[in-house]
Design a protein around this motif. Structure first.
Motif, PDB file in Angstrom:
ATOM      1  N   PHE B  18      13.085  -5.290 -17.356  1.00 13.31           N
ATOM      2  CA  PHE B  18      11.921  -4.526 -16.890  1.00 13.31           C
ATOM      3  C   PHE B  18      11.331  -5.221 -15.666  1.00 13.31           C
ATOM      4  N   LEU B  19      10.981  -4.408 -14.653  1.00 10.71           N
ATOM      5  CA  LEU B  19      10.402  -4.929 -13.422  1.00 10.71           C
ATOM      6  C   LEU B  19       8.929  -4.548 -13.335  1.00 10.71           C
ATOM      7  N   PHE B  20       8.118  -5.525 -12.971  1.00 17.29           N
ATOM      8  CA  PHE B  20       6.702  -5.267 -12.701  1.00 17.29           C
ATOM      9  C   PHE B  20       6.291  -6.114 -11.505  1.00 17.29           C
ATOM     10  N   ILE B  21       5.839  -5.473 -10.438  1.00 17.14           N
ATOM     11  CA  ILE B  21       5.361  -6.183  -9.254  1.00 17.14           C
ATOM     12  C   ILE B  21       3.890  -5.811  -9.051  1.00 17.14           C
ATOM     13  N   ASN B  22       3.079  -6.838  -8.924  1.00 18.27           N
ATOM     14  CA  ASN B  22       1.634  -6.681  -8.844  1.00 18.27           C
ATOM     15  C   ASN B  22       1.186  -6.519  -7.389  1.00 18.27           C
ATOM     16  N   CYS B  23       0.256  -5.598  -7.165  1.00 16.09           N
ATOM     17  CA  CYS B  23      -0.320  -5.423  -5.833  1.00 16.09           C
ATOM     18  C   CYS B  23      -1.790  -5.068  -5.969  1.00 16.09           C
ATOM     19  N   THR B  24      -2.624  -5.707  -5.181  1.00 12.69           N
ATOM     20  CA  THR B  24      -4.032  -5.324  -5.099  1.00 12.69           C
ATOM     21  C   THR B  24      -4.397  -5.113  -3.642  1.00 12.69           C
ATOM     22  N   TYR B  25      -5.392  -4.297  -3.403  1.00 13.38           N
ATOM     23  CA  TYR B  25      -5.745  -3.940  -2.035  1.00 13.38           C
ATOM     24  C   TYR B  25      -7.258  -3.901  -1.870  1.00 13.38           C
ATOM     25  N   SER B  26      -7.678  -3.883  -0.612  1.00 13.54           N
ATOM     26  CA  SER B  26      -9.095  -3.766  -0.291  1.00 13.54           C
ATOM     27  C   SER B  26      -9.243  -2.913   0.953  1.00 13.54           C
ATOM     28  N   THR B  27     -10.100  -1.907   0.875  1.00 10.20           N
ATOM     29  CA  THR B  27     -10.378  -1.052   2.023  1.00 10.20           C
ATOM     30  C   THR B  27     -11.694  -0.334   1.799  1.00 10.20           C
ATOM     31  N   THR B  28     -12.325   0.088   2.873  1.00  6.51           N
ATOM     32  CA  THR B  28     -13.558   0.863   2.761  1.00  6.51           C
ATOM     33  C   THR B  28     -13.277   2.356   2.874  1.00  6.51           C
ATOM     34  N   TRP B  29     -11.998   2.714   3.109  1.00  5.58           N
ATOM     35  CA  TRP B  29     -11.624   4.117   3.269  1.00  5.58           C
ATOM     36  C   TRP B  29     -10.944   4.637   2.000  1.00  5.58           C
ATOM     37  N   TYR B  30     -10.759   5.950   1.934  1.00  8.80           N
ATOM     38  CA  TYR B  30      -9.953   6.505   0.852  1.00  8.80           C
ATOM     39  C   TYR B  30      -8.496   6.117   1.117  1.00  8.80           C
ATOM     40  N   PRO B  31      -7.867   5.395   0.210  1.00 12.76           N
ATOM     41  CA  PRO B  31      -6.539   4.837   0.497  1.00 12.76           C
ATOM     42  C   PRO B  31      -5.396   5.800   0.203  1.00 12.76           C
ATOM     43  N   THR B  32      -4.349   5.637   0.980  1.00 14.71           N
ATOM     44  CA  THR B  32      -3.034   6.125   0.606  1.00 14.71           C
ATOM     45  C   THR B  32      -2.169   4.893   0.439  1.00 14.71           C
ATOM     46  N   LEU B  33      -1.447   4.823  -0.651  1.00 14.68           N
ATOM     47  CA  LEU B  33      -0.701   3.614  -0.991  1.00 14.68           C
ATOM     48  C   LEU B  33       0.786   3.911  -1.042  1.00 14.68           C
ATOM     49  N   PHE B  34       1.550   2.994  -0.522  1.00 15.12           N
ATOM     50  CA  PHE B  34       2.994   3.151  -0.432  1.00 15.12           C
ATOM     51  C   PHE B  34       3.687   1.908  -0.997  1.00 15.12           C
ATOM     52  N   TRP B  35       4.889   2.120  -1.481  1.00 13.32           N
ATOM     53  CA  TRP B  35       5.843   1.028  -1.664  1.00 13.32           C
ATOM     54  C   TRP B  35       7.019   1.293  -0.736  1.00 13.32           C
ATOM     55  N   TYR B  36       7.305   0.307   0.115  1.00 12.22           N
ATOM     56  CA  TYR B  36       8.481   0.348   0.973  1.00 12.22           C
ATOM     57  C   TYR B  36       9.480  -0.678   0.448  1.00 12.22           C
ATOM     58  N   VAL B  37      10.768  -0.371   0.636  1.00 10.98           N
ATOM     59  CA  VAL B  37      11.831  -1.283   0.224  1.00 10.98           C
ATOM     60  C   VAL B  37      12.687  -1.620   1.444  1.00 10.98           C
ATOM     61  N   GLN B  38      13.077  -2.876   1.545  1.00  6.23           N
ATOM     62  CA  GLN B  38      13.891  -3.327   2.664  1.00  6.23           C
ATOM     63  C   GLN B  38      15.155  -3.998   2.160  1.00  6.23           C
ATOM     64  N   TYR B  39      16.298  -3.439   2.554  1.00  6.14           N
ATOM     65  CA  TYR B  39      17.595  -4.017   2.213  1.00  6.14           C
ATOM     66  C   TYR B  39      18.054  -4.912   3.369  1.00  6.14           C
ATOM     67  N   PRO B  40      18.933  -5.854   3.109  1.00  7.53           N
ATOM     68  CA  PRO B  40      19.368  -6.787   4.156  1.00  7.53           C
ATOM     69  C   PRO B  40      19.895  -6.073   5.395  1.00  7.53           C
ATOM     70  N   GLY B  41      19.414  -6.518   6.562  1.00  4.54           N
ATOM     71  CA  GLY B  41      19.891  -5.962   7.820  1.00  4.54           C
ATOM     72  C   GLY B  41      19.290  -4.615   8.188  1.00  4.54           C
ATOM     73  N   GLU B  42      18.339  -4.153   7.390  1.00  4.14           N
ATOM     74  CA  GLU B  42      17.731  -2.851   7.637  1.00  4.14           C
ATOM     75  C   GLU B  42      16.227  -2.994   7.836  1.00  4.14           C
ATOM     76  N   GLY B  43      15.607  -1.942   8.379  1.00  2.00           N
ATOM     77  CA  GLY B  43      14.163  -1.894   8.400  1.00  2.00           C
ATOM     78  C   GLY B  43      13.643  -1.384   7.064  1.00  2.00           C
ATOM     79  N   PRO B  44      12.359  -1.582   6.789  1.00  5.83           N
ATOM     80  CA  PRO B  44      11.794  -1.039   5.548  1.00  5.83           C
ATOM     81  C   PRO B  44      11.920   0.482   5.521  1.00  5.83           C
ATOM     82  N   GLN B  45      12.034   1.023   4.311  1.00 10.87           N
ATOM     83  CA  GLN B  45      12.085   2.480   4.141  1.00 10.87           C
ATOM     84  C   GLN B  45      11.188   2.859   2.971  1.00 10.87           C
ATOM     85  N   LEU B  46      10.664   4.060   3.025  1.00 14.50           N
ATOM     86  CA  LEU B  46       9.726   4.495   2.007  1.00 14.50           C
ATOM     87  C   LEU B  46      10.411   4.623   0.648  1.00 14.50           C
TER      88      LEU B  46
END
Lengths: 113, 112
Positions: B18-46
Motif C-alpha cells: 500500500f502506498l501513502f504519500i503525504n502532502c500539505t499546502y497553504s494558500t489564501t485562494w480556492y485551491p486546485t490540487l494536482f499530483w504529477y508523476v515524473q519518470y526517468p528522462g521525462e518531464g512531469p505529467q499529470l
C-alpha cells in the motif's frame, strides 16, 4: 497530444558566458513556464508568460531573463552563467490559469563549468 | 504566498504494498490540487487533479482526496507495481493566476 519541445537537450557552458534555452509549443496555449529542478527542491518557477510579449517573474528569477516573442516560443536567457545555475530546466505550457493541466517538455540539462 | 510540503523525500516498497504519500499546502485562494508523476528522462505529467468542487480524484489506480480542514492532499494506491517507480509531485494551483507551486517531490521505488 500536447507537444512541448526544448532545445538543446544538453548544454555545457563556461562561467560568465551567455546561455539561451529555447522552448516551442504546438498547443496554442496562452501560458508558458520555465522551471528548474534540483535535488531536494523539486521544481521551482523562474519565469512565466501569459502570451506573446508578456513575461512575469516567478519565485527565483535572479540571474535569468525570459523572452516570449510569439505564442509558440518562450526562451530562458542566462546573461552571465554561473556554476550555481547548473541544473535541469523544464519548459511547460498551459491553456489558462493555474487550475488547468500543464504540459512539460523533456528538459534541458545545463552544466556551467 | 503559496506553499506545498511533502515530508517524504523517498519511499521504498515491495510490489503489492500500500502506498501513502503525504502532502500539505497553504494558500489564501480556492485551491486546485494536482499530483504529477515524473519518470526517468521525462518531464512531469499529470496523474490526477482535484478541485474544491469534487474533493477526490482517481486515476490509474491512484486516489487522492482533498481535505480543506487539514489543508492536506494525500496520494494513495492500494497495490503498487514496479512500473509505479517514479517521482511524485504534489502541486498547488488556483484560478487567480497562472502560477503552479510544486512540493519537493517523493521518489517512489518499488522492488519486484
Amino acid at each position: 497530444e500536447a507537444a512541448v519541445t526544448q532545445s538543446p537537450r544538453n548544454k555545457v557552458a563556461v562561467t560568465g558566458g551567455k546561455v539561451t534555452l529555447s522552448c516551442n509549443q504546438t498547443n496554442n496555449h496562452n501560458n508558458m513556464y520555465w522551471y528548474r529542478q534540483d535535488t531536494g527542491h523539486g521544481l521551482r518557477l523562474i519565469h512565466y508568460s501569459y502570451g506573446a510579449g508578456s513575461t512575469e517573474k516567478g519565485d527565483i528569477p535572479d540571474g535569468y531573463k525570459a523572452s516570449r516573442p510569439s505564442q509558440e516560443n518562450f526562451s530562458l536567457i542566462l546573461e552571465l552563467a554561473t556554476p550555481s545555475q547548473t541544473s535541469v530546466y523544464f519548459c511547460a505550457s498551459g491553456e489558462r490559469e493555474g487550475d488547468t493541466e500543464v504540459f512539460f517538455g523533456k528538459g534541458t540539462r545545463l552544466t556551467v563549468v | 504566498g503559496d506553499s506545498v510540503t511533502q515530508m517524504q523525500g523517498q519511499v521504498t516498497l515491495s510490489e503489492d504494498d500500500f502506498l501513502f504519500i503525504n502532502c500539505t499546502y497553504s494558500t489564501t485562494w480556492y485551491p486546485t490540487l494536482f499530483w504529477y508523476v515524473q519518470y526517468p528522462g521525462e518531464g512531469p505529467q499529470l496523474l490526477l487533479k482535484v478541485t474544491t468542487a469534487n474533493n477526490k480524484g482517481i486515476s490509474r489506480g491512484f486516489e487522492a482526496t482533498y481535505d480543506k480542514r487539514t489543508t492536506s492532499f494525500h496520494l494513495q494506491k492500494a497495490s503498487v507495481q514496479e512500473s509505479d517507480s517514479a517521482v511524485y509531485y504534489c502541486v498547488l494551483g488556483h484560478n487567480a493566476g497562472a502560477k503552479l507551486t510544486f512540493g519537493g517531490g517523493t521518489r517512489l521505488t518499488v522492488r519486484p
